[in-house]
Design a protein around this motif. Structure first.
Motif, PDB file in Angstrom:
ATOM      1  N   PRO A   1      -3.630 -14.282  -0.105  1.00  0.00           N
ATOM      2  CA  PRO A   1      -4.955 -14.363  -0.194  1.00  0.00           C
ATOM      3  C   PRO A   1      -5.509 -14.245   1.108  1.00  0.00           C
ATOM      4  O   PRO A   1      -6.794 -13.574   1.168  1.00  0.00           O
ATOM      5  CB  PRO A   1      -5.166 -16.018  -0.419  1.00  0.00           C
ATOM      6  N   ASP A   2      -4.694 -14.568   2.217  1.00  0.00           N
ATOM      7  CA  ASP A   2      -5.259 -14.054   3.755  1.00  0.00           C
ATOM      8  C   ASP A   2      -4.613 -12.774   4.149  1.00  0.00           C
ATOM      9  O   ASP A   2      -4.791 -12.719   5.358  1.00  0.00           O
ATOM     10  CB  ASP A   2      -4.875 -15.174   4.509  1.00  0.00           C
ATOM     11  N   GLY A   3      -3.996 -12.236   3.390  1.00  0.00           N
ATOM     12  CA  GLY A   3      -3.301 -10.890   3.936  1.00  0.00           C
ATOM     13  C   GLY A   3      -1.953 -11.232   4.877  1.00  0.00           C
ATOM     14  O   GLY A   3      -1.713 -10.373   5.733  1.00  0.00           O
ATOM     15  N   GLY A   4      -1.829 -12.566   5.094  1.00  0.00           N
ATOM     16  CA  GLY A   4      -0.858 -12.755   5.812  1.00  0.00           C
ATOM     17  C   GLY A   4      -1.158 -13.235   7.518  1.00  0.00           C
ATOM     18  O   GLY A   4      -0.402 -13.571   8.247  1.00  0.00           O
ATOM     19  N   ALA A   5      -2.504 -13.516   7.498  1.00  0.00           N
ATOM     20  CA  ALA A   5      -2.798 -13.760   8.742  1.00  0.00           C
ATOM     21  C   ALA A   5      -2.581 -15.211   9.332  1.00  0.00           C
ATOM     22  O   ALA A   5      -2.001 -15.231  10.414  1.00  0.00           O
ATOM     23  CB  ALA A   5      -4.647 -13.859   8.572  1.00  0.00           C
ATOM     24  N   GLU A   6      -2.260 -16.164   8.432  1.00  0.00           N
ATOM     25  CA  GLU A   6      -1.743 -17.435   8.924  1.00  0.00           C
ATOM     26  C   GLU A   6      -0.290 -17.124   9.411  1.00  0.00           C
ATOM     27  O   GLU A   6       0.318 -17.857  10.335  1.00  0.00           O
ATOM     28  CB  GLU A   6      -1.791 -18.478   7.633  1.00  0.00           C
ATOM     29  N   HIS A   7       0.364 -16.402   8.578  1.00  0.00           N
ATOM     30  CA  HIS A   7       1.965 -16.144   9.105  1.00  0.00           C
ATOM     31  C   HIS A   7       1.839 -15.372  10.351  1.00  0.00           C
ATOM     32  O   HIS A   7       2.777 -15.804  11.327  1.00  0.00           O
ATOM     33  CB  HIS A   7       2.539 -15.376   8.104  1.00  0.00           C
ATOM     34  N   PHE A   8       1.018 -14.614  10.780  1.00  0.00           N
ATOM     35  CA  PHE A   8       0.701 -13.819  12.078  1.00  0.00           C
ATOM     36  C   PHE A   8       0.673 -14.949  12.993  1.00  0.00           C
ATOM     37  O   PHE A   8       1.289 -15.098  13.935  1.00  0.00           O
ATOM     38  CB  PHE A   8      -0.464 -13.053  12.117  1.00  0.00           C
ATOM     39  N   ARG A   9      -0.506 -15.907  12.653  1.00  0.00           N
ATOM     40  CA  ARG A   9      -0.710 -17.229  13.704  1.00  0.00           C
ATOM     41  C   ARG A   9       0.409 -17.847  14.245  1.00  0.00           C
ATOM     42  O   ARG A   9       0.714 -18.110  15.172  1.00  0.00           O
ATOM     43  CB  ARG A   9      -1.784 -17.728  12.849  1.00  0.00           C
TER      44      ARG A   9
ATOM     45  N   PHE B   1      -6.344  -6.265   6.783  1.00  0.00           N
ATOM     46  CA  PHE B   1      -6.826  -7.566   6.109  1.00  0.00           C
ATOM     47  C   PHE B   1      -8.010  -7.326   5.029  1.00  0.00           C
ATOM     48  O   PHE B   1      -8.702  -8.090   4.889  1.00  0.00           O
ATOM     49  CB  PHE B   1      -7.228  -8.659   7.047  1.00  0.00           C
ATOM     50  N   ASP B   2      -7.994  -6.039   4.697  1.00  0.00           N
ATOM     51  CA  ASP B   2      -9.115  -5.637   3.687  1.00  0.00           C
ATOM     52  C   ASP B   2     -10.401  -5.934   4.257  1.00  0.00           C
ATOM     53  O   ASP B   2     -11.405  -6.294   3.399  1.00  0.00           O
ATOM     54  CB  ASP B   2      -8.649  -6.298   2.370  1.00  0.00           C
TER      55      ASP B   2
ATOM     56  N   THR C   1       1.483  -4.447   4.738  1.00  0.00           N
ATOM     57  CA  THR C   1       0.454  -4.717   4.537  1.00  0.00           C
ATOM     58  C   THR C   1       0.556  -5.788   3.375  1.00  0.00           C
ATOM     59  O   THR C   1       1.373  -5.315   2.396  1.00  0.00           O
ATOM     60  CB  THR C   1      -0.578  -3.651   4.056  1.00  0.00           C
ATOM     61  N   ARG C   2       0.064  -6.987   3.130  1.00  0.00           N
ATOM     62  CA  ARG C   2       0.526  -7.636   2.154  1.00  0.00           C
ATOM     63  C   ARG C   2      -1.009  -8.101   1.456  1.00  0.00           C
ATOM     64  O   ARG C   2      -1.687  -9.296   1.437  1.00  0.00           O
ATOM     65  CB  ARG C   2       0.962  -9.117   2.702  1.00  0.00           C
ATOM     66  N   ASP C   3      -1.378  -7.252   0.565  1.00  0.00           N
ATOM     67  CA  ASP C   3      -2.699  -7.189  -0.216  1.00  0.00           C
ATOM     68  C   ASP C   3      -2.380  -8.514  -1.160  1.00  0.00           C
ATOM     69  O   ASP C   3      -3.297  -9.080  -2.133  1.00  0.00           O
ATOM     70  CB  ASP C   3      -2.749  -6.038  -1.033  1.00  0.00           C
ATOM     71  N   ASP C   4      -0.975  -8.789  -1.359  1.00  0.00           N
ATOM     72  CA  ASP C   4      -0.938  -9.834  -2.703  1.00  0.00           C
ATOM     73  C   ASP C   4      -1.125 -11.277  -2.053  1.00  0.00           C
ATOM     74  O   ASP C   4      -1.249 -12.335  -3.054  1.00  0.00           O
ATOM     75  CB  ASP C   4       0.827  -9.896  -3.107  1.00  0.00           C
TER      76      ASP C   4
ATOM     77  N   ARG D   1       1.015  -1.315   0.051  1.00  0.00           N
ATOM     78  CA  ARG D   1      -0.036   0.028   0.069  1.00  0.00           C
ATOM     79  C   ARG D   1       0.833   1.093  -0.075  1.00  0.00           C
ATOM     80  O   ARG D   1       1.630   1.365   0.696  1.00  0.00           O
ATOM     81  CB  ARG D   1      -1.052   0.027   1.104  1.00  0.00           C
ATOM     82  N   PRO D   2       0.394   2.327  -0.702  1.00  0.00           N
ATOM     83  CA  PRO D   2       1.231   3.471  -0.947  1.00  0.00           C
ATOM     84  C   PRO D   2       0.745   4.523   0.021  1.00  0.00           C
ATOM     85  O   PRO D   2       0.356   5.691  -0.318  1.00  0.00           O
ATOM     86  CB  PRO D   2       0.983   4.144  -2.364  1.00  0.00           C
ATOM     87  N   CYS D   3       0.966   4.333   1.416  1.00  0.00           N
ATOM     88  CA  CYS D   3       0.546   5.269   2.575  1.00  0.00           C
ATOM     89  C   CYS D   3       1.459   6.350   2.382  1.00  0.00           C
ATOM     90  O   CYS D   3       2.638   6.229   2.577  1.00  0.00           O
ATOM     91  CB  CYS D   3       0.441   4.556   3.767  1.00  0.00           C
ATOM     92  N   GLY D   4       0.984   7.668   2.235  1.00  0.00           N
ATOM     93  CA  GLY D   4       1.728   8.892   1.946  1.00  0.00           C
ATOM     94  C   GLY D   4       2.405   9.178   3.423  1.00  0.00           C
ATOM     95  O   GLY D   4       3.573   9.829   3.365  1.00  0.00           O
ATOM     96  N   PHE D   5       1.973   8.716   4.422  1.00  0.00           N
ATOM     97  CA  PHE D   5       2.293   9.130   5.746  1.00  0.00           C
ATOM     98  C   PHE D   5       3.640   8.340   6.410  1.00  0.00           C
ATOM     99  O   PHE D   5       4.049   8.299   7.487  1.00  0.00           O
ATOM    100  CB  PHE D   5       1.355   9.360   6.925  1.00  0.00           C
ATOM    101  N   CYS D   6       3.784   7.092   5.675  1.00  0.00           N
ATOM    102  CA  CYS D   6       4.576   6.050   6.203  1.00  0.00           C
ATOM    103  C   CYS D   6       5.860   5.991   5.419  1.00  0.00           C
ATOM    104  O   CYS D   6       5.933   6.171   4.216  1.00  0.00           O
ATOM    105  CB  CYS D   6       3.896   4.830   6.122  1.00  0.00           C
ATOM    106  N   ALA D   7       6.995   5.718   6.167  1.00  0.00           N
ATOM    107  CA  ALA D   7       8.284   5.611   5.578  1.00  0.00           C
ATOM    108  C   ALA D   7       8.794   4.176   5.080  1.00  0.00           C
ATOM    109  O   ALA D   7       9.810   3.948   4.638  1.00  0.00           O
ATOM    110  CB  ALA D   7       9.280   6.084   6.449  1.00  0.00           C
ATOM    111  N   VAL D   8       7.902   3.181   5.451  1.00  0.00           N
ATOM    112  CA  VAL D   8       8.030   1.909   4.904  1.00  0.00           C
ATOM    113  C   VAL D   8       8.203   1.739   3.634  1.00  0.00           C
ATOM    114  O   VAL D   8       7.486   2.264   2.585  1.00  0.00           O
ATOM    115  CB  VAL D   8       7.104   0.800   5.771  1.00  0.00           C
TER     116      VAL D   8
END
Length: 199
Positions: free
Chosen positions: A136-144, A165-166, A131-134, A90-97
């Motif tokens: 399918p689960d947005g990375g939720a399983e990896h968080f778990r 997670f959209d 954010t990983r919109d690419d 995501r291209p958030c303008g306020f974030c330096a990531v």
């Protein structure tokens, strides 16, 4: 008599003596309030934390977002870990990531994260991510998987700052399935997802 120098000559500037200035007329120098002053932390803990992150190949939001207070936290041997790589979708303008096309998910990241938490001696761990919109689960399983690995290795309480997670509630349920006892989910940046709830 002309005050302009002739071509090729340097201008003559008047010399003013400091004694000609009444020092007493200068305004007093304002001091910063005590609560604004921060001591410069010793570097030992900072280097330890930075070297550990480098050794284990881990990202922190502290470094990726260029936090001005990171040396203060790193000196105390703590950090906010950033999982799922260093590139956000995501291209958030306020974030330096960094943003762009992210790298593949590192399947050994949960184990490396747990090792870092153990070596830092953390009793409370904060995990966030790009954010990983690419995915399918947005990375939720990896968080778990990261939550389970850190808890198994350290027994620490865990706070997660998840992407939105959209708005997918199933992704939130996946994160919460890591056993919500001691887990404090917090959507960051006012994301779309409703308040987290226990399954």
């Amino acid at each position: 008599m002309s005050t302009h120098p002739a071509p090729g000559e340097s201008p003559v500037l008047p010399i003013v003596s400091l004694s000609a200035i009444a020092v007493a007329e200068l305004p007093p120098r304002r001091r910063l309030p005590e609560w604004l002053k921060r001591p410069i932390p010793s570097s030992g803990g900072t280097y330890f934390t930075k070297d550990l992150m480098s050794e284990l190949g881990l990202e922190t939001i502290c470094e990726s977002a260029r936090c001005p207070n990171r040396s203060e936290c790193w000196t105390r041997r703590t950090a906010t870990f950033m999982i799922l790589g260093e590139t956000c979708t995501r291209p958030c303008g306020f974030c330096a990531v960094k943003r762009g096309r992210p790298e593949a998910v590192a399947l050994d990241e949960p184990d490396r994260l747990a090792e870092a938490c153990f070596r830092l001696g953390l009793r409370h761990v904060v995990i966030t991510s790009v954010t990983r919109d690419d995915l399918p689960d947005g990375g939720a399983e990896h968080f778990r998987r990261c939550i389970l690995a850190v808890r198994a290795r350290t027994g620490a309480t865990i706070e997660v700052l998840t992407p939105d997670f959209d708005g997918r509630l199933d992704a939130i349920d996946t994160v919460l399935s890591a056993d919500p006892r001691g887990l404090q989910p917090q959507p960051r940046n006012g994301g779309k997802a409703p308040a987290a709830r226990a399954p």
